[in-house]
Design an enzyme around this catalytic site. Structure first.
Site, PDB file in Angstrom:
ATOM      1  N   ASP A 407      23.331 -27.452   1.812  1.00  0.00           N
ATOM      2  CA  ASP A 407      23.281 -26.191   2.568  1.00  0.00           C
ATOM      3  C   ASP A 407      24.261 -26.668   3.786  1.00  0.00           C
ATOM      4  O   ASP A 407      24.649 -27.801   3.967  1.00  0.00           O
ATOM      5  CB  ASP A 407      22.146 -25.726   2.988  1.00  0.00           C
ATOM      6  CG  ASP A 407      22.112 -24.379   3.755  1.00  0.00           C
ATOM      7  OD1 ASP A 407      23.098 -23.721   3.323  1.00  0.00           O
ATOM      8  OD2 ASP A 407      21.255 -23.913   4.442  1.00  0.00           O
ATOM      9  N   GLU A 410      29.914 -26.110   5.139  1.00  0.00           N
ATOM     10  CA  GLU A 410      31.252 -25.533   5.348  1.00  0.00           C
ATOM     11  C   GLU A 410      32.108 -26.327   6.245  1.00  0.00           C
ATOM     12  O   GLU A 410      33.250 -26.645   5.993  1.00  0.00           O
ATOM     13  CB  GLU A 410      31.106 -24.184   6.059  1.00  0.00           C
ATOM     14  CG  GLU A 410      30.431 -23.201   5.088  1.00  0.00           C
ATOM     15  CD  GLU A 410      28.899 -23.403   4.860  1.00  0.00           C
ATOM     16  OE1 GLU A 410      28.321 -23.805   5.666  1.00  0.00           O
ATOM     17  OE2 GLU A 410      28.404 -22.865   3.705  1.00  0.00           O
ATOM     18  N   ASP A 485      23.823 -16.256   2.021  1.00  0.00           N
ATOM     19  CA  ASP A 485      22.927 -15.550   2.810  1.00  0.00           C
ATOM     20  C   ASP A 485      23.307 -14.146   2.579  1.00  0.00           C
ATOM     21  O   ASP A 485      23.961 -13.495   3.380  1.00  0.00           O
ATOM     22  CB  ASP A 485      22.812 -15.749   4.205  1.00  0.00           C
ATOM     23  CG  ASP A 485      22.639 -17.232   4.503  1.00  0.00           C
ATOM     24  OD1 ASP A 485      21.736 -17.745   3.544  1.00  0.00           O
ATOM     25  OD2 ASP A 485      22.696 -17.692   5.532  1.00  0.00           O
TER      26      ASP A 485
HETATM   27  O1  MIG Z   1      20.758 -21.275   9.215  1.00  0.00           O
HETATM   28  O2  MIG Z   1      17.855 -23.941   5.503  1.00  0.00           O
HETATM   29  O3  MIG Z   1      22.106 -20.242   3.233  1.00  0.00           O
HETATM   30  O4  MIG Z   1      19.615 -20.536   1.711  1.00  0.00           O
HETATM   31  O5  MIG Z   1      17.344 -20.786   3.381  1.00  0.00           O
HETATM   32  C1  MIG Z   1      20.351 -21.062   7.859  1.00  0.00           C
HETATM   33  C2  MIG Z   1      17.705 -22.593   5.735  1.00  0.00           C
HETATM   34  C3  MIG Z   1      20.365 -22.578   7.069  1.00  0.00           C
HETATM   35  C4  MIG Z   1      21.136 -21.065   5.050  1.00  0.00           C
HETATM   36  C5  MIG Z   1      20.927 -21.012   3.572  1.00  0.00           C
HETATM   37  C6  MIG Z   1      19.682 -20.658   3.299  1.00  0.00           C
HETATM   38  C7  MIG Z   1      18.691 -21.518   3.749  1.00  0.00           C
HETATM   39  C8  MIG Z   1      18.738 -21.651   5.267  1.00  0.00           C
HETATM   40  N1  MIG Z   1      20.036 -21.976   5.502  1.00  0.00           N
END
Ligand code: MIG
Length: 799
Positions: A407, A410, A485
């Site tokens: 996650d 980016e 999200d």
């Molecule tokens: O700033 O890890 O898209 O699926 O549950 C949020 C917490 C960070 C974004 C992800 C989401 C995940 C969440 N993450």
């Protein structure tokens, strides 16, 4: 003294007349009087690469997107010239290049029809703002031309009239039309006059596509740096275009383990251990099939990657084992940010070895994410990737985690306007040092790649499973992905449908959405409708942010629970069908979901459809995307289709009303299809498959179907241990014949098929299996009987 604070706009520059031409095997060079160079590579008969330089010099040829396995070679190549142009002819295409201005046009060799032509063609702008060139291409849009693809753009299938940007961006609660979001897949397909081609603009800088938005009949694309470097990919079938694109950028290096195609449950976050167990036990108690449970960031010690919170998860190895004994795979999240903490091994090692990204003027790139202030590994360095992959040893080999979720790659950074690194951050880029402007769009991809290699190593002999949020073209080789999200609204259900179709169309089929929505909370009805769609997505996972209540299948009351179970059960029954489809995707690049335009491009109605799609090759699905629906109108593509629920037949080519109350969904099966089914299991491998069910849908005429199976995990299938069954169905007015051709060395656990014949138009006199007559029975109009899996010809004769 310079007083002008406005940037001077220098305007577009163009190649002038060609003064030099040379050919080196399959690479042609054309140089203009003003020093621009076009390097044209004939990659394949149907794939041409156009690469331009404004200075006469090219960068080192390096791409993260293009796979080393891309096929090369052509059957025919001929180059001629006349006063006006060069003419390049392959067995599929003719390309004209004007001697006057380097502009080009491309024709189909078969009928000389025009496929694509330059408007301004290649041009560039010297930008003082970026201190270099903005490279541009503009093409004429042909009459009736439409455009598709571009990855995860949350808009309608057809892109005509719109403009987009490619810049991988963390986009919490994005909406319809938000652009850019998480992925950069600079590949589109186009269609006009029944013929389809594609453009892959392999440039990782911030890039743009304009499909007749700025100017009515012009499609253009440009990037804020790098080279004008694109592949022209011809069909004429759009499926061939997509398949050729994945030939270039790669297909999954292996089929996922079959459990990864099961149902997954996730939330931010399940902790402590007792909470995880509560959830998994409830699935078993309520008999809702589920294969995977996710641990989000709270399983770690202070969000430090590769650690476990001692308080919440005192003995992860034991827990993972207990979950596995109950049929659950454990998947954990790993983010790129490494907490600045001198007591923390991963940080210390990364620092000692100099593996973290640095600013152009020296210091480390420091950014705030969940652990607080962090440094970030430079995944664009092969050495760093190797180190990163080794970090998974304990997690996978020792603790037994089955999959990793990448996650924030980016990369996302908190509390800064651009939500990411500043442009000046330096990257190794596999020995082609560059700034973040060039590396940004591939950073997440390289992280997922390193993660994948770690899992591959330490899961062996099992297959790895990785899921990533950020991606660039080619990421499909390593991982699956989700759409980030989203929000629990009806519009987002429709967006999820669009995005899954679009990802498949863009060569990245292993995709799905956060079912039910990540932000906010869905009503029971919305959740049920989303599950009904989600079970037909290649990746199927419920996920939510957790701050608006629970989102497990049972929290919306019994009616919804029953509907959810019913649809997840359908997914589990269809596993051999989905697995076969995945194998075709991994093998040939055929998208797992087909938007109708991919399914029947010659029917112009399909060019504008959004909701309906084909799941695999034979199943037509259309989600219900409005509240209080008792059904909906939908377009049925040409041909005859069986209603999945009652076997009634509809003739396609028009819009019809289809009933679909809350416990139902419009699902149709193409006539002639043979659909394989497994018994319902609570998780993959729960049962030994003792019989394969084959749902045969009679057709007057011919149709073939395939069933691919293997051990469901491991790599033996690569050594020929798979089972591929080819069924040819020939229906006549008074008989039905099914022939089976089997290949591969894998021996399936079952010995017989249960055959259910739907829609037989005649009364049966007898059935012969390889010339021997057998007994039959009849259930609700569906003729059912058993035959050996070894049969070669089944002959059903009418009275
Ligand atoms: O700033 O890890 O898209 O699926 O549950 C949020 C917490 C960070 C974004 C992800 C989401 C995940 C969440 N993450």
């Amino acid at each position: 003294m310079i007083l002008n604070t406005e940037l001077e706009y220098k305007g577009n520059l163009f190649p002038s007349k060609i003064v030099f031409y040379k050919k080196h095997i399959n690479v042609l060079y054309f140089k203009s009087e003003n020093g621009a160079v076009l390097q044209l590579t004939i990659e394949r008969d149907s794939v041409l690469r156009f690469r331009y330089s404004t200075t006469g010099m090219f960068d080192k040829d390096f791409s993260y997107a293009i796979t080393i396995h891309a096929s090369k070679g052509y059957n025919h190549l001929e180059i001629s010239e006349d006063d006006e142009k060069y003419v390049i002819t392959t067995s599929k295409l003719i390309c004209h290049i004007s001697k006057l201005d380097m502009r080009k046009s491309i024709f189909d060799v078969k009928d000389n029809s025009l496929i694509c032509e330059d408007e301004l063609g290649f041009h560039w702008e010297e930008s003082y703002e970026i201190g270099g060139d903005i490279v541009k291409m503009s093409l004429k849009s042909q009459q009736g031309e439409n455009y598709y693809g571009l990855g995860d753009k949350p808009v309608e299938n057809n892109l005509k009239g719109k403009r987009f940007q490619n810049w991988v961006t963390d986009s919490y609660a994005y909406g319809r039309g938000t652009d850019p979001i998480y992925k950069a897949i600079p590949f589109y397909t186009a269609i006009h006059h029944d013929k389809s081609y594609g453009v892959f603009f392999d440039n990782t800088f911030r890039s743009y596509f304009d499909f007749c938005n700025e100017r009515r009949n012009i499609t253009s694309f440009w990037a804020q740096g790098g080279e004008m470097n694109y592949y022209f990919i011809y069909g004429p079938e759009m499926t061939e275009v997509v398949s050729n694109y994945t030939d270039l950028t790669g297909r999954p290096q292996h089929i996922p383990p079959m459990w990864a195609l099961g149902f997954h449950q996730c939330k931010w976050s399940y902790y402590p251990e007792s909470n995880v167990k509560e959830i998994t036990s409830k699935f078993r108690e309520l008999q809702i099939p589920c294969d995977a449970i996710y641990l989000d960031i709270d399983y770690m010690e202070g969000f430090r990657c590769f650690t476990w919170s001692e308080e919440y998860f005192p003995d992860p190895k034991r827990m993972v084992k207990e979950l596995a004994d109950d049929g659950f795979k454990t998947i954990v999240i790993i983010d790129p940010g490494i907490k600045i903490d001198n007591e923390y091994n991963v940080f210390k090692e990364g620092l000692e070895k100099d593996y973290f990204c640095k600013r152009a003027d020296g210091p480390y790139m420091k950014g705030k994410v969940w652990p607080g202030e962090c440094y970030f590994p430079d995944f664009t360095s092969p050495e760093v990737r190797e180190w990163w992959s080794e970090l998974f040893k304990e997690l996978i080999e020792d603790i037994g985690v089955a999959g990793v979720w990448n996650d924030m790659n980016e990369p996302a950074v908190m509390d800064v306007p651009g939500k990411s690194f500043p442009d000046d951050v330096r990257h190794d880029y596999d020995g082609n040092p560059c700034s973040h402007r060039k590396a940004h769009n591939i950073y997440g991809m390289q992280m997922a790649r390193a993660t994948y290699h770690g899992l591959k190593k330490f899961s062996y002999p099992k297959r790895p499973f990785v899921i990533t949020r950020a991606a660039y073209s080619g990421t499909q080789r390593y991982t699956s992905t989700w759409t980030g999200d989203n929000v629990a609204t009806w519009d987002h259900l429709s967006i999820a449908n669009q995005q899954a179709q679009r990802m498949c169309m863009s060569g990245f089929s292993f995709a799905g959405s956060d079912i039910g929505g990540f932000a906010e909370q869905p009503s029971g009805e919305l959740f049920a409708r989303w599950i009904q769609l989600g079970v037909f997505h290649p990746f199927c996972r419920v996920h939510s942010s957790g701050d608006h209540g629970e989102q497990e299948p049972w929290v919306f009351g019994k009616t919804v629970t029953d509907i959810v179970r019913k649809f997840i059960e359908i997914r589990y029954q269809l596993l051999p069908y989905l697995y076969t489809t995945f194998w075709r995707y991994a093998d040939e690049g055929i998208p797992i979901l087909k938007s109708l335009v991919l399914f029947d491009q010659e029917d112009p109605n399909t060019h504008f459809r959004n909701d309906e799609f084909i799941f695999g090759e034979k199943i037509l699905v259309c989600p219900i995307i409005e509240a209080n629906s008792k059904g909906r109108r939908m377009y049925i593509p040409r041909g005859k289709w069986y209603n999945f629920w009652d076997n009634s037949i509809v003739e396609g080519g028009e819009e019809v009303w289809v009933d679909a109350d809350i416990d139902s969904l419009p699902i149709f099966v193409k006539e002639g299809a043979i659909i394989p089914k497994y018994p319902i299991q609570q998780y993959v491998g729960e049962k030994v498959i003792e019989q394969l069910e084959l749902d045969v849908y009679y057709k007057l005429g011919k149709e073939s179907s395939e069933v691919y199976e293997d051990a469901g995990d491991g790599y033996d299938y690569k050594k020929g241990r798979y089972s591929l069954r080819n069924f040819n169905q020939v229906g006549k007015e008074n008989s039905l014949t099914i022939q089976q051709f089997k290949s591969g060395k894998f021996i399936t656990s079952y010995n017989s098929f249960k055959i259910n014949i739907h829609g037989l138009p005649f009364k049966i006199a007898k059935i012969e299996v390889d010339n021997e007559e057998i007994d039959i029975s009849k259930i609700n109009g569906v003729v059912t009987f058993e035959v050996t899996k070894e049969f070669r010809e089944l002959y059903i004769i009418g009275k």
